[in-house]
Motif scaffolding. Structure first.
Motif, short mmCIF file in Angstrom:
data_model
loop_
_atom_site.label_atom_id
_atom_site.label_comp_id
_atom_site.label_asym_id
_atom_site.label_seq_id
_atom_site.Cartn_x
_atom_site.Cartn_y
_atom_site.Cartn_z
N TYR A 31 0.81 -1.21 0.00
CA TYR A 31 0.00 0.00 0.00
C TYR A 31 0.85 1.26 0.00
CZ TYR A 31 -4.20 -2.72 0.94
OH TYR A 31 -5.24 -3.60 0.84
N VAL A 32 0.49 2.18 -0.87
CA VAL A 32 0.94 3.56 -0.75
C VAL A 32 0.17 4.18 0.40
CG1 VAL A 32 0.92 5.83 -1.85
CG2 VAL A 32 1.54 3.80 -3.19
N MET A 33 0.86 4.92 1.25
CA MET A 33 0.23 5.52 2.42
C MET A 33 0.32 7.05 2.33
SD MET A 33 -0.81 2.93 4.15
CE MET A 33 -1.24 3.71 5.71
N ALA A 34 -0.63 7.70 2.96
CA ALA A 34 -0.63 9.17 2.93
C ALA A 34 -1.30 9.72 4.18
CB ALA A 34 -1.36 9.67 1.68
N TRP A 35 -1.03 10.99 4.41
CA TRP A 35 -1.73 11.76 5.44
C TRP A 35 -2.41 12.93 4.74
CZ3 TRP A 35 -2.35 10.41 10.46
CH2 TRP A 35 -1.48 9.47 11.01
N PHE A 36 -3.64 13.15 5.13
CA PHE A 36 -4.39 14.33 4.74
C PHE A 36 -4.85 15.03 6.01
CE2 PHE A 36 -5.13 13.81 0.13
CZ PHE A 36 -4.62 12.53 -0.04
N ARG A 37 -5.26 16.27 5.91
CA ARG A 37 -5.78 16.97 7.07
C ARG A 37 -6.94 17.85 6.65
NH1 ARG A 37 -0.68 21.11 8.32
NH2 ARG A 37 -1.02 22.52 6.55
N GLN A 38 -7.79 18.11 7.64
CA GLN A 38 -8.96 18.93 7.38
C GLN A 38 -9.21 19.87 8.55
OE1 GLN A 38 -12.52 16.73 6.37
NE2 GLN A 38 -13.41 18.50 5.36
N SER A 39 -9.25 21.15 8.26
CA SER A 39 -9.57 22.17 9.25
C SER A 39 -11.04 22.54 9.11
CB SER A 39 -8.70 23.41 9.03
OG SER A 39 -7.34 23.08 9.04
N TYR A 93 -6.21 15.07 11.38
CA TYR A 93 -5.30 14.40 10.46
C TYR A 93 -5.79 12.98 10.19
CZ TYR A 93 -1.94 18.20 10.72
OH TYR A 93 -1.33 19.43 10.61
N TYR A 94 -5.85 12.64 8.92
CA TYR A 94 -6.33 11.32 8.50
C TYR A 94 -5.23 10.57 7.76
CZ TYR A 94 -10.98 13.39 9.21
OH TYR A 94 -12.09 14.00 9.73
N CYS A 95 -5.05 9.30 8.11
CA CYS A 95 -4.17 8.48 7.29
C CYS A 95 -5.01 7.76 6.25
CB CYS A 95 -3.36 7.50 8.13
SG CYS A 95 -4.32 6.34 9.11
N ALA A 96 -4.39 7.47 5.12
CA ALA A 96 -5.09 6.88 4.00
C ALA A 96 -4.17 5.89 3.30
CB ALA A 96 -5.55 7.96 3.03
N ALA A 97 -4.79 4.93 2.60
CA ALA A 97 -4.02 3.90 1.92
C ALA A 97 -4.63 3.58 0.57
CB ALA A 97 -3.98 2.63 2.78
N THR A 98 -3.78 3.18 -0.34
CA THR A 98 -4.21 2.70 -1.64
C THR A 98 -3.18 1.72 -2.16
OG1 THR A 98 -4.79 3.28 -3.91
CG2 THR A 98 -3.10 4.61 -2.87
#
Length: 125
Positions: A31-39, A93-98
């Protein structure tokens, strides 16, 4: 794959936090992993991504030089080390995978199909 983020909290400007995201239910190294965030009131935005092996990392300009993204494919966990935090870093902060390597080309949230529950980071001035 199921993702569980942790490590958020309240910190003063200039401080540091380390976020973790533990994965289960899949072959983590694929999996490619990432962090996104939302204010509040804003769109969810890209923060950082890491390739399957951990050999390549990508950062939003706003965090480049301050945040470091790493992964441990034995522990099935990714880490986001956040230094020199600013009030504008306040967000969930959200972690995500694909499994799709092509997600690293565009770094868009729509390319990531698995998401953690989010962890709140609050930076006080």
């Amino acid at each position: 794959v199921q993702l569980q983020a942790s490590g958020g909290g309240l910190v003063q400007a200039g401080g540091s936090l380390r976020l973790s995201c533990a994965a289960s239910g899949g072959t983590f190294g694929t999996y490619v992993m990432a962090w996104f965030r939302q204010s509040p009131g804003k769109e969810r935005e890209f923060v950082a991504a890491i390739s399957k092996s951990g050999g390549s990392t990508y950062y939003a300009d706003s965090v480049k030089g301050r945040f470091t993204f790493s992964r441990d494919n034995v522990k099935n966990t990714v880490y986001l080390q956040m230094n020199s935090l600013k009030p504008e870093d306040t967000a969930v902060y959200y972690c995500a995978a694909t499994p799709n390597y092509s997600a690293l080309y565009y770094l868009q949230r729509s390319d990531f199909g698995s998401w953690g529950q989010g962890t709140l980071v609050t930076v006080s001035s």
